[in-house]
Motif scaffolding. Sequence first.
Motif, PDB file in Angstrom:
ATOM      1  N   SER B 138       0.836  -1.201   0.000  1.00  0.00           N
ATOM      2  CA  SER B 138       0.000   0.000   0.000  1.00  0.00           C
ATOM      3  C   SER B 138       0.872   1.253   0.000  1.00  0.00           C
ATOM      4  CB  SER B 138      -0.915   0.009   1.226  1.00  0.00           C
ATOM      5  OG  SER B 138      -0.252   0.587   2.335  1.00  0.00           O
ATOM      6  N   GLU B 139       0.270   2.378  -0.378  1.00  0.00           N
ATOM      7  CA  GLU B 139       0.986   3.646  -0.367  1.00  0.00           C
ATOM      8  C   GLU B 139       1.098   4.194   1.041  1.00  0.00           C
ATOM      9  OE1 GLU B 139      -1.771   3.161  -2.189  1.00  0.00           O
ATOM     10  OE2 GLU B 139      -1.055   3.150  -4.263  1.00  0.00           O
ATOM     11  N   ALA B 140       0.268   3.655   1.975  1.00  0.00           N
ATOM     12  CA  ALA B 140       0.111   4.307   3.275  1.00  0.00           C
ATOM     13  C   ALA B 140       0.918   3.655   4.386  1.00  0.00           C
ATOM     14  CB  ALA B 140      -1.373   4.310   3.650  1.00  0.00           C
ATOM     15  N   ALA B 187      -2.969  -3.840   0.270  1.00  0.00           N
ATOM     16  CA  ALA B 187      -3.522  -3.195  -0.924  1.00  0.00           C
ATOM     17  C   ALA B 187      -4.687  -3.993  -1.514  1.00  0.00           C
ATOM     18  CB  ALA B 187      -2.430  -3.007  -1.980  1.00  0.00           C
ATOM     19  N   TYR B 193      -6.684   2.336   5.705  1.00  0.00           N
ATOM     20  CA  TYR B 193      -5.410   3.053   5.842  1.00  0.00           C
ATOM     21  C   TYR B 193      -5.456   4.139   6.909  1.00  0.00           C
ATOM     22  CZ  TYR B 193      -4.440   0.714   1.420  1.00  0.00           C
ATOM     23  OH  TYR B 193      -4.282  -0.228   0.428  1.00  0.00           O
ATOM     24  N   LYS B 306     -12.882   5.481   1.991  1.00  0.00           N
ATOM     25  CA  LYS B 306     -12.610   4.087   1.617  1.00  0.00           C
ATOM     26  C   LYS B 306     -13.507   3.140   2.420  1.00  0.00           C
ATOM     27  CE  LYS B 306      -8.775   1.179   0.126  1.00  0.00           C
ATOM     28  NZ  LYS B 306      -8.559   0.023   1.006  1.00  0.00           N
ATOM     29  N   LYS B 360      -1.833   9.536   2.112  1.00  0.00           N
ATOM     30  CA  LYS B 360      -0.855   9.051   1.138  1.00  0.00           C
ATOM     31  C   LYS B 360      -1.575   8.272   0.038  1.00  0.00           C
ATOM     32  CE  LYS B 360       2.900   8.427   4.541  1.00  0.00           C
ATOM     33  NZ  LYS B 360       4.170   8.833   3.938  1.00  0.00           N
ATOM     34  N   TYR B 361      -2.527   7.469   0.483  1.00  0.00           N
ATOM     35  CA  TYR B 361      -3.329   6.685  -0.461  1.00  0.00           C
ATOM     36  C   TYR B 361      -4.211   7.607  -1.299  1.00  0.00           C
ATOM     37  CZ  TYR B 361      -7.685   4.360  -1.744  1.00  0.00           C
ATOM     38  OH  TYR B 361      -8.805   3.949  -2.405  1.00  0.00           O
ATOM     39  N   ARG B 365      -4.644   8.046  -5.504  1.00  0.00           N
ATOM     40  CA  ARG B 365      -5.816   7.508  -6.229  1.00  0.00           C
ATOM     41  C   ARG B 365      -5.734   7.963  -7.689  1.00  0.00           C
ATOM     42  NH1 ARG B 365     -10.986   6.623  -2.550  1.00  0.00           N
ATOM     43  NH2 ARG B 365     -12.041   6.810  -4.536  1.00  0.00           N
TER      44      ARG B 365
END
Lengths: 172, 575
Positions: B138-140, B187, B193, B306, B360-361, B365
Amino acid sequence: MERVEESSGAEFSAQQWQDVDGIIDQHRGQPGALIPVLEEVQAVTGYLPAVVQRRVARGLGLPLSRVYGVVTFYSFFTMKPRGRHQIRICTGTACHVRGAQRNVNQLKTSLGIEIGECTDDREFGLETVRCLGACGLAPVLVIDQDTHRQVKKEQLPQILRQYQGAAEVSEG
Amino acid sequence: MIKLSIDDLPVEVPNGTTVLEAARRINIHIPTLCAYQELNHFPGACRVCLVECDRSRSLVASCVFPVAEGMKIWTHTERVRKARRAVVEFLLSDHPDDCQLCQKNGACELQAIAEQVGVRKIRVNRSDLSRHQIDSSSEALRRDPAKCIYCLRCVAVCAQVQGVNLLTPAGRGFDARVVPALGLDLADSNCTYCGQCAVVCPTGAIVEKDDTERVWAALADPQKHVIVQEAPAVRAQLGEEFGMDPGSLVTGQMIAALRRLGFDQVFDTNFAADLTIMEEGHELLQRVKQNGVLPMMTSCCPGWIKFVEHFYPSLIPNLSTCKSPQQMFGAIAKTYYAQIAGVDPKDIFVVSIMPCTAKKYEAARPEMCDSGFRDVDVVITTRELGRMIRGAGLDFVSLPDEDYDPPMGQYSGAGTIFGATGGVMEAALRTAYAVVTGKTMPNLDIQQVRGLAGVKEAALEVGKLGQVRVAVAHGLANARKLMDRVIAGTTDYHFIEIMACPGGCVGGGGQPLPASEEKLRLRAEALYRDDALVQKVRESHMNPAILALYEHFLREPLGYRSHGLLHTKYTERGE
């Protein structure tokens, strides 16, 4: 830890899904229902892949994480398919001394699978167990409900032949 | 009340109190790695908090052991100290020993406890540490199960506070670990997140994904025009990274630090919060007047978004179409600001400082590129900014106060209170009232929506609109309760504000550690102070920089340009 690619569940018949839902319906709302439900469901589906766990979680109104936690905790539950005939080779001390490893290697080669796997046609599954409590019979292995005593690797092909093509389906 | 003695000192506590809690009342801090504030962590997983008790032959875990009348407890006998040391030694025996390389170095509770109980050697062979896959999908957030000590705080917070129920203990023995359901990567899961797991994790097993190097790289690139925005809550948190009291409002020093780090322009997310209010307030009025979908729900919080996309897809039409302030900032920076500053938008690099891991997520996007570029390039948390400031050798506490750069640094008090639960609601009502009645609200402080109650409600007379009924919830478990009522049709709210984290952004997944409810309260107070005492303008629609933005660029709220740049769509994601 096991992580299995999610299938659509198409491998299970409509009848199997109906049975699964029936089991869930019977236990819904009862405290502590999860373990008996998983036990009965596994007897129907043979194993508990993600798609089945999702069905149980939704049906019982439990988080999927709870179902997965229980499935991975108890060795009785499996997320990998088991064979119609499950071979359990004892690798306890006595069996080890009397050559269990030779039998393990022979079966791995002849079935073409590793420990914990089953053959592509799902005919045979192979697992090792610690002591079966039958050290006098070492090396010992159990297929379905049958105990085979003092097995030499040369006997293995003949033992397997007894089960090949047998229509009877063993209980998970 | 129960009377007992702890280390021969008398103590009186309510029935049901644990020994650990009772000891704290008399300032005896029994070490623990699993007990965490209000989280129910029965039966106690870490076993570090062992004490001797006259009612039991064996040592007892003080974190779950209830007090009893006349009980005698000893917290640091030879037997206790030996046992605790052995427990921590065993925890360390299967824990990586490269602390210097760990993101949690210096902030790790396991390090601190090992020091407290005095572990000096590990007697077991450590040549075959358990190996686990790191999850950086994940980005987070980043999970490193090898560092997990199985305290199960993350499991408890994910279930009890957030109602997401994603994390679970799985497997047994050396295979045991905490994983998302089905062992999925984050992810691929329904993780929001929110990062509360990273807030409670005592070690480096779950941490924010560190993006500081990407910021340093941009700052070092002469081609890039690097601008920075800071979320409202950051100014009420950042001081804690440098030992200042919780609730210190460090706006001026934060700006000074960012300039010294080398940012070309220091702007503020609060500016974009004011912009959000303009759009969201008008959207609410439009929905009410045109019989649109109600209740409208806020969309500032990416964890909440989310959560809805996974768990309440039928409520997606209720979400405001407004992007969050962070994303509005990015979209405006690479269009309007690029234009007035005469900078090519492809050279503009937007950095966000957020109290949040989910941001961060959000920035990543795929749809968040309406400016024609990635609207926000990198998001770092308050903790990461602390790391950068330390890395630059800045003595934060002694920095002078500096002021923002125009125009995207200018903000109102309404923008700043976005950082506390209820703040978006209060800010929106101030502007909605003024738009409908043409007058300023008689009392700008809407106390009913402030504070840490899980779900808050208010009803306000707004001119010819009549009564406007609103609700506010923070913590996703509270949001869940409220959403179940909305779906059941037992509510008649017009507007609902949800923040995923307890206390709102001041309690976000990127906040300074360790966290506590008291700190949430103090940080929120700092923001309300900024609103009432520091800012001259307290309503978003009175912010001159916002008025100029509409006059010269956007024209009108919900207009053509707003639609393209400031509004978004949501995606059903499956449970």
